[in-house]
Design a protein around this motif. Structure first.
Motif, short mmCIF file in Angstrom:
data_model
loop_
_atom_site.label_atom_id
_atom_site.label_comp_id
_atom_site.label_asym_id
_atom_site.label_seq_id
_atom_site.Cartn_x
_atom_site.Cartn_y
_atom_site.Cartn_z
N VAL A 202 0.83 -1.21 0.00
CA VAL A 202 0.00 0.00 0.00
C VAL A 202 0.87 1.25 0.00
CG1 VAL A 202 -1.70 1.32 1.31
CG2 VAL A 202 -1.96 -1.15 1.08
N LEU A 203 1.91 1.27 0.83
CA LEU A 203 2.80 2.44 0.86
C LEU A 203 3.53 2.60 -0.47
CD1 LEU A 203 4.35 2.28 4.45
CD2 LEU A 203 2.58 3.83 3.58
N THR A 204 3.91 1.49 -1.09
CA THR A 204 4.57 1.57 -2.40
C THR A 204 3.63 2.18 -3.44
OG1 THR A 204 5.93 -0.37 -1.89
CG2 THR A 204 5.71 0.23 -4.20
N VAL A 205 2.34 1.81 -3.38
CA VAL A 205 1.37 2.38 -4.32
C VAL A 205 1.23 3.88 -4.10
CG1 VAL A 205 -1.07 2.41 -4.95
CG2 VAL A 205 0.11 0.23 -4.65
N LEU A 206 1.09 4.31 -2.85
CA LEU A 206 0.92 5.73 -2.57
C LEU A 206 2.14 6.54 -3.04
CD1 LEU A 206 -0.66 5.61 1.01
CD2 LEU A 206 -1.81 6.10 -1.15
N MET B 40 -9.95 0.96 -6.21
CA MET B 40 -9.47 -0.41 -6.08
C MET B 40 -8.84 -0.89 -7.39
SD MET B 40 -12.46 -2.16 -3.75
CE MET B 40 -11.58 -3.68 -3.54
N PHE B 41 -9.37 -0.46 -8.52
CA PHE B 41 -8.74 -0.80 -9.80
C PHE B 41 -7.36 -0.15 -9.91
CE2 PHE B 41 -13.08 -1.80 -11.51
CZ PHE B 41 -12.78 -3.11 -11.87
N MET B 42 -7.26 1.10 -9.47
CA MET B 42 -5.96 1.77 -9.49
C MET B 42 -4.99 1.08 -8.53
SD MET B 42 -6.18 4.12 -11.71
CE MET B 42 -4.67 5.01 -11.35
N LEU B 43 -5.49 0.67 -7.37
CA LEU B 43 -4.65 -0.04 -6.41
C LEU B 43 -4.14 -1.35 -7.01
CD1 LEU B 43 -3.62 -0.15 -3.42
CD2 LEU B 43 -5.70 -1.43 -2.89
N ALA B 44 -5.04 -2.08 -7.69
CA ALA B 44 -4.64 -3.35 -8.31
C ALA B 44 -3.59 -3.13 -9.39
CB ALA B 44 -5.87 -4.04 -8.90
N GLU B 45 -3.72 -2.06 -10.16
CA GLU B 45 -2.75 -1.80 -11.23
C GLU B 45 -1.36 -1.57 -10.66
OE1 GLU B 45 -1.72 1.78 -14.38
OE2 GLU B 45 -3.83 1.28 -14.02
N TYR B 46 -1.26 -0.74 -9.64
CA TYR B 46 0.06 -0.42 -9.10
C TYR B 46 0.63 -1.57 -8.27
CZ TYR B 46 0.03 4.38 -10.76
OH TYR B 46 0.04 5.48 -11.56
N LYS C 88 15.93 -2.38 -6.11
CA LYS C 88 15.76 -3.04 -7.42
C LYS C 88 14.32 -2.94 -7.90
CE LYS C 88 19.45 -6.39 -6.51
NZ LYS C 88 19.78 -7.81 -6.30
N VAL C 89 13.36 -3.13 -6.98
CA VAL C 89 11.95 -3.02 -7.36
C VAL C 89 11.65 -1.62 -7.88
CG1 VAL C 89 9.59 -3.00 -6.45
CG2 VAL C 89 11.14 -4.87 -5.87
N TRP C 90 12.16 -0.61 -7.21
CA TRP C 90 11.91 0.77 -7.64
C TRP C 90 12.60 1.10 -8.95
CZ3 TRP C 90 8.58 4.49 -6.83
CH2 TRP C 90 7.77 4.41 -5.71
N THR C 91 13.68 0.39 -9.27
CA THR C 91 14.30 0.57 -10.59
C THR C 91 13.33 0.16 -11.69
OG1 THR C 91 16.49 0.17 -9.65
CG2 THR C 91 16.26 -0.05 -12.04
N PHE C 92 12.66 -0.97 -11.49
CA PHE C 92 11.68 -1.41 -12.50
C PHE C 92 10.46 -0.49 -12.52
CE2 PHE C 92 14.05 -5.39 -11.97
CZ PHE C 92 14.25 -5.73 -13.30
#
Length: 403
Positions: A29-33, A248-254, A297-301
């Protein structure tokens, strides 16, 4: 063949399992925000304009303000919608995206409140297949959202998404096959352990390239965001959604973006292992330090996702499907054969892998040139007849450049 040790999993007390599950959920959740804010900032920077800069210092609270706004908006339901399925579709999209993270290794064994436990919820001998199975369920949420809305454009977006996921999931699964051949396991922790000396991005570069393309297509992101192409479909499958259902769709996408980025990190970039030259430090791959390398590494992608959105225009649908079926899948099949031959001949290492990758690249370039030459030969303009009223095509006369 060294099989992974899965006996370290399944011994945690219930409270520790709950702590790790909540930790994964909070991380996503924090990564999405943060990703929504960073993407808007990056797009503004790349397009030479201001990003969000009004809510909070430097606009840092913009994601929070957007979430509050969506929560307070009126939730409308179309009159012609199938209400139960219409309300269930966003949930079907979100839950599989979160479940896929259950087998992603975020780090080695650490101590949490005196208990030694791996930084991973669980693992299994077919963990990667579990991720493929769970993430493929998420498309049902998009298809059902388009169908249950009772509207034409959402239905077209849902149909596009189903064809898109089927096409690119095949290429994605084929890119995993080379990883399975080299590591000898489908366990995520085992694949990370197999990359202790050399990351698979160097040994299996074609597989990584195919996966990088397929993961963008799987997540419906630009330039492959055909299911929600506003130019033809208004907003695509979520046109009739608002308020928290749209959120929720936006949350699922991210979250899906984060999941495929974590999977790319696990399969090709050494997982939580430190990159060189940080890996020369003895303590780099112990304790909580690997969690930092994994997140970086995740944030690089994630940055690559945002960069593509700011750079490339949306493809036509026929171009998009041709890329998956005519290029990615054949290249993956040829590359798997090459990898299998190398492993059978016991030719391991970076040099044989690079030689095989170069040979595959030459085959692809040669096939592309032959195809373009055939298209040019067959592209003869049809003759025009005076009785049809068609405008005559003048002959092409090439003037000599001799003095």
């Amino acid at each position: 063949m060294n099989y992974p040790d899965l006996t370290i999993f399944g011994h945690d007390p219930l409270w520790l399992i709950a702590v790790k599950a909540v930790g994964v959920f909070v991380f996503l959740v924090l990564t999405v925000l943060v990703a929504i804010l960073v993407e808007r900032k990056l797009l503004g920077r790349m397009q030479v304009r201001y990003g969000p800069n009004r809510v909070g210092p430097f606009g840092l609270l913009q994601s929070l303000a957007d979430g509050i706004k969506l929560a307070l908006k009126e939730g409308l339901i179309p009159a012609g919608a199938d209400k139960p399925i219409y309300l269930l579709a966003p949930i079907i999209s979100v839950i599989p995206a979160i479940l896929a993270f259950a087998v992603i290794p975020l780090g080695p064994v650490v101590s949490i409140f005196g208990h030694d436990t791996p930084l991973q919820l669980t693992d299994m001998s077919v963990a990667v297949l579990y991720i493929l199975a769970v993430t493929s369920i998420g498309v049902y949420g998009i298809v059902l959202a388009g169908w249950s809305s009772g509207s034409t454009y959402p239905l077209l977006g849902g149909l596009r998404s189903s064809a898109q996921v089927i096409s690119y999931e095949i290429a994605m699964a084929l890119s995993f096959a080379a990883v399975f051949i080299y590591s000898g396991t489908m366990s995520t922790s085992g694949i990370v352990a197999a990359q202790e000396n050399t990351w698979y991005v160097f040994l299996l570069l074609p597989s990584f390239t195919v996966y990088l393309t397929a993961m963008v297509g799987e997540t419906n992101r630009a330039p492959f965001d055909l299911p929600e192409a506003e130019g033809e479909l208004v907003g695509g499958f979520h046109t009739e959604y608002s308020s928290l259902k749209f959120a929720m769709f936006m949350l699922a996408e991210y979250i899906n973006m984060t999941t495929v980025s974590a999977l790319a990190t696990t399969l090709f970039w050494g997982g939580w292992r430190a990159p060189w030259p940080i890996s020369l430090w003895e303590q780099a791959n112990t304790g909580w330090w690997p969690l930092i390398w994994f997140v970086a590494k995740v944030w690089t992608f994630l940055f690559i996702f945002m960069w593509l959105r700011a750079t490339l225009p949306r493809l036509r649908y026929d171009q998009f499907m041709a890329l998956g079926w005519k290029l990615l899948i054949p290249v993956s099949l040829v590359w798997i054969m090459a990898v299998a031959l190398l492993r059978t001949a016991h030719l391991d290492g970076v040099v044989p892998g690079l030689i095989a990758a170069a040979a595959l690249l030459l085959v692809v370039i040669g096939a592309g040139r032959i195809r373009r030459a055939a298209i040019r030969r067959n592209a003869v303009p049809p003759p025009s007849h005076p009785e049809t009223g068609a405008f005559p095509i003048p002959p092409i006369v090439r003037e000599s450049t001799d003095a």
